[in-house]
Structures are given as structure tokens and as C-alpha cells.
Design a protein around this motif. Structure first.
Motif, PDB file in Angstrom:
ATOM      1  N   THR A  97       0.847  -1.198   0.000  1.00 55.37           N
ATOM      2  CA  THR A  97       0.000   0.000   0.000  1.00 55.37           C
ATOM      3  C   THR A  97       0.878   1.242   0.000  1.00 55.37           C
ATOM      4  O   THR A  97       2.101   1.170   0.149  1.00 55.37           O
ATOM      5  CB  THR A  97      -0.918   0.021   1.238  1.00 55.37           C
ATOM      6  OG1 THR A  97      -0.103   0.042   2.412  1.00 55.37           O
ATOM      7  CG2 THR A  97      -1.824  -1.212   1.272  1.00 55.37           C
ATOM      8  N   LYS A  98       0.243   2.397  -0.109  1.00 56.19           N
ATOM      9  CA  LYS A  98       0.973   3.671  -0.119  1.00 56.19           C
ATOM     10  C   LYS A  98       1.646   3.961   1.211  1.00 56.19           C
ATOM     11  O   LYS A  98       2.589   4.748   1.286  1.00 56.19           O
ATOM     12  CB  LYS A  98       0.013   4.813  -0.457  1.00 56.19           C
ATOM     13  CG  LYS A  98      -0.566   4.715  -1.827  1.00 56.19           C
ATOM     14  CD  LYS A  98      -0.172   5.924  -2.600  1.00 56.19           C
ATOM     15  CE  LYS A  98      -0.781   5.827  -3.990  1.00 56.19           C
ATOM     16  NZ  LYS A  98       0.155   6.180  -4.987  1.00 56.19           N
ATOM     17  N   ASP A  99       1.189   3.328   2.305  1.00 57.78           N
ATOM     18  CA  ASP A  99       1.776   3.565   3.622  1.00 57.78           C
ATOM     19  C   ASP A  99       3.242   3.119   3.708  1.00 57.78           C
ATOM     20  O   ASP A  99       4.000   3.634   4.522  1.00 57.78           O
ATOM     21  CB  ASP A  99       0.970   2.837   4.697  1.00 57.78           C
ATOM     22  CG  ASP A  99      -0.466   3.327   4.768  1.00 57.78           C
ATOM     23  OD1 ASP A  99      -0.698   4.506   4.413  1.00 57.78           O
ATOM     24  OD2 ASP A  99      -1.353   2.537   5.153  1.00 57.78           O
TER      25      ASP A  99
END
Length: 101
Positions: A97-99
Motif C-alpha cells: 500500500t501507499k503507507d
């Protein structure tokens, strides 16, 4: 038709002149690039100041990708969407994910 000795010699001299000019063109084609700078759109090395400005002198290594090297912050940030990084995250059991960028 047959050629005389002088005509044959003249042809050989012309052929040897052409070979020399081809080797001169090859020498001109080789660029002087001692810093191993990347090539620009024109096939010549980019200027050193531009190389430093874009941060291409900085090496980023991604441990998830198996210590693969990326030169410059732009290439490093783009690699998060590539298959190598996605596969490494999948092997670790982490959602990509973008995290984690």
C-alpha cells in the motif's frame, strides 16, 4: 575488360583511403565520458551540474527488492510500483500500500 597495373593500384589506394575515413568516423563516435554520466536525448552525456541537481549521484538501495540499487530519488520513488518491490512485499506477507512507500 582487363585493367592495367596502374589502374589496379589506384583502386587499392582509394579503397585504403575509405577504410581510414571509416575508422576516423568511429573514433569521433566514441564520446569522452570519464564520470560515466547518463546519456541525454542527443546521445551525449548530460552536464555534471544537471546530474547533481537531479540527485543521480545518490544511490538508494531497497532491502525489500534484494538490495537492488536505484540512482536518484525519482527512480527510487518510482520503483515502489514495479514488480520487484511488489513481489518482495508479497513474500514478506505485507500488503503493498501507499503507507509503505
Amino acid at each position: 575488360l582487363t585493367k592495367t597495373y596502374e589502374e589496379i593500384q589506384a583502386e587499392r589506394e582509394e579503397d585504403s583511403d575509405e577504410v581510414v575515413s571509416e575508422s576516423e568516423e568511429e573514433e569521433e563516435g566514441q564520446l569522452y565520458n570519464p564520470l560515466k554520466l547518463p546519456l541525454g536525448w542527443d546521445g551525449k552525456p548530460i552536464p555534471y551540474w544537471l546530474y547533481k541537481l537531479h540527485g543521480l549521484n545518490i544511490e538508494y538501495k531497497c532491502e525489500i527488492c534484494g538490495n537492488y540499487s536505484y540512482w536518484g530519488p525519482r527512480a527510487f520513488s518510482r520503483h515502489f510500483n514495479e514488480w520487484r518491490h511488489s513481489y518482495g512485499m508479497k513474500c514478506l506477507g505485507i500488503q503493498n500500500t501507499k503507507d509503505f512507500e
